[in-house]
Design a protein around this motif. Structure first.
Motif: not given
Lengths: 379, 150
Positions: A243-270
């Motif tokens: 439901k709409q609630v007014s007056g809440l603190d807002e946070i904006v998340i860009e999809s680019s921030e999400i993609k920063e989570m992805y990264g391979v710095d080591k070879e996985p063994d599973l």
């Protein structure tokens, strides 16, 4: 029951529910439709938990299910589980069976028992609690193992917290910019969980142009619970209580921030899928992405026994690729971490817990990329 | 000076008596205490190295993992548990643990009383009626650093 006229176990259960109710200011106890019990893996509860379970008497009053155990209850040897651990784990499960608990060891109990909007539950596992509250609109606090057992044996829970309307209102707004799909939702939950935890907020409401599926909402909630202890979230236009609630603190998340989570710095063994346990659609998606190719490194999928049995053909096809599909357990609660050093996952929750609870390295990538890693030879 | 009586709220019923071990720090039963001996193993706790076994454990509140509830039960079975628990505030982990283990538990100490209760005092806890009595006695039972609150 409180005076012990119905036996020591029931007296203890009522004492526990009443004491917790008083602690949280509950007016009374209410009936629950079903219970899901955490603290099942021997790795988690150890000898102390087994001792306590061994002394329980009685029979569950409502359908009661279990959280994942420390191993596939049938194929544990294939997982590299020791005989000592297995015998303790089987003893724990046997004890639960004796008091009438269904041996469905899963973090996706909502694939087993249909739950409806407004149902009162006493569930434990954090992602299941988040899914039931948010996606279905059922009502449950996040129970500890013992309090869930107390609810199973009495059919009751104290009326407080998320059972009450006034505690289900969002307290922070998250505006998601850009399109997301699949694992992106798990990564979003990871980032937002950490942010709102710092802000001391509990119930986010998301605004997104996307149209997340139930599977994507499952990944979102699992991560939110893991990094932000979130037990309820809303998505405007998607989840039943948004439901709409007014007056809440807002946070904006860009999809680019999400993609920063992805990264391979080591070879996985599973490479591991199924945190939370895979749905039918997720199994089919993996089958599609494998295209019949053989995997070149250890690749495991976790799902509930029921979902595996209901999708025998898909599972057979996946296993032909050399992937192992295990039931009853997952990468976080089983002691399998002892045999690996770096696990590649498509789940924000597993990404977190493989590090913090298992002490191993973890890598987060979208499902398709995880499959490609699985099919790539180890260097 | 005779026994001091404090009225408190009963969390888990039962009675017990023994020497007080007062921990100035919140306690996690998973990690801060060795369940096989009852020794406080948290190096940052002034009670480090002292056993809670058979003591009336007076502490601010619980903390940490929910597995702590099971640990408290194990300590009772292995006879390393406190004889009674008394805290300023309560939280679900110790509440549940005390009820699982049937350890008498009182809560609701005010901070001043908490500070005033002497280390090693002799205490009687009655969690059926909701009170604790204590009196200072001579002799060192536990070797606890006298500095700070502990």
């Amino acid at each position: 029951m409180l005076n012990g006229e119905m036996g020591e176990t029931l007296q203890m259960c009522m004492e526990m529910l009443v004491a917790l109710g008083e602690l949280y200011g509950a007016e009374r106890l209410i009936d629950v439709k079903s219970v899901q019990i955490s603290g099942v893996s021997y790795k988690t509860i150890g000898e102390a938990g087994l001792m306590w379970l061994s002394n329980l008497e009685g029979r569950v009053k409502v359908p009661s299910m279990l959280n994942p155990a420390g191993m596939d209850l049938q194929r544990w040897e294939e997982m590299g589980i020791s005989h000592d651990f297995a015998s303790k784990q089987l003893e724990i499960v046997r004890k639960f069976a004796e008091i009438g608990v269904e041996i469905t060891c899963t973090c996706t109990p909502y694939y087993h028992h249909e739950i409806k909007m407004g149902d009162h539950l006493a569930w434990s596992e954090s992602s299941a609690v988040c899914y039931a509250n948010s996606v279905i609109g059922a009502r449950t606090n996040r129970e500890g193992g013992p309090s869930a057992i107390a609810s199973a044996l009495t059919g009751k829970t104290p009326l407080y917290g998320l059972h009450l309307d006034e505690n289900r209102v969002p307290d922070v707004k998250i505006i998601v910019e850009g399109g997301l799909s699949g694992t992106d939702y798990g990564a979003l939950g990871y980032v937002v969980g950490e942010l709102i935890c710092e802000m001391d907020k509990k119930i986010p409401i998301f605004t997104t142009t996307g149209n997340p599926t139930d599977d994507e909402l499952k990944l979102l909630g699992a991560s939110l619970a893991a990094t932000g202890s979130v037990a309820l979230y809303h998505v405007e236009g998607i989840t039943p209580e948004a439901k709409q609630v007014s007056g809440l603190d807002e946070i904006v998340i860009e999809s680019s921030e999400i993609k920063e989570m992805y990264g391979v710095d080591k070879e996985p063994d599973l490479v591991a899928f199924g945190c939370p346990h895979c749905s039918e659609n997720e199994l089919k998606e993996i089958e599609r992405m494998l295209k019949g190719r053989k995997v070149k490194r250890e690749t495991w999928i976790f799902a509930s026994r029921k979902v595996i049995e209901d999708n025998k053909k898909v599972v057979e096809s996946i296993e032909k690729s050399g992937v192992k599909v295990f039931a009853d357990t997952c990468m976080v609660v089983s002691p399998l971490c002892e045999n690996f050093s770096c696990i590649l996952v498509n789940s924000g929750k597993a990404y977190r817990y493989v590090r913090t609870l298992c002490g191993l390295e973890s890598i987060l990538l979208p499902t398709q990329e995880c499959i490609e890693w699985a099919c790539r030879p180890s260097s | 000076m005779g026994m001091q009586t404090i009225k408190l709220k009963s969390v888990c019923r039962g009675k017990g008596k023994g020497r007080i071990l007062k921990s100035p720090k919140p306690i996690s039963f998973l990690g801060d205490i060795d369940p096989s001996t009852g020794m406080v193993s948290d190096p940052d706790n002034p009670c480090h190295g002292v056993s809670v076994k058979g003591k009336v454990l007076v502490f601010p509140h619980g903390r940490g993992s929910t597995v702590g509830s099971y640990v408290l039960y194990r300590m009772k079975v292995e006879d390393t548990a406190p004889i009674a628990l008394v805290s300023i505030t309560s939280e679900p982990i110790v509440v549940v643990g005390a009820i699982m283990a049937r350890i008498p538990y009182l809560e609701g100490l005010d901070r001043d009383t908490f500070l005033k209760i002497p280390q090693n005092a002799y205490a009687i806890v009655n969690a059926n009626e909701g009170w604790m009595k204590y009196e200072e006695v001579c002799g060192n039972v536990a070797d606890v650093d006298d500095s700070g609150m502990c």
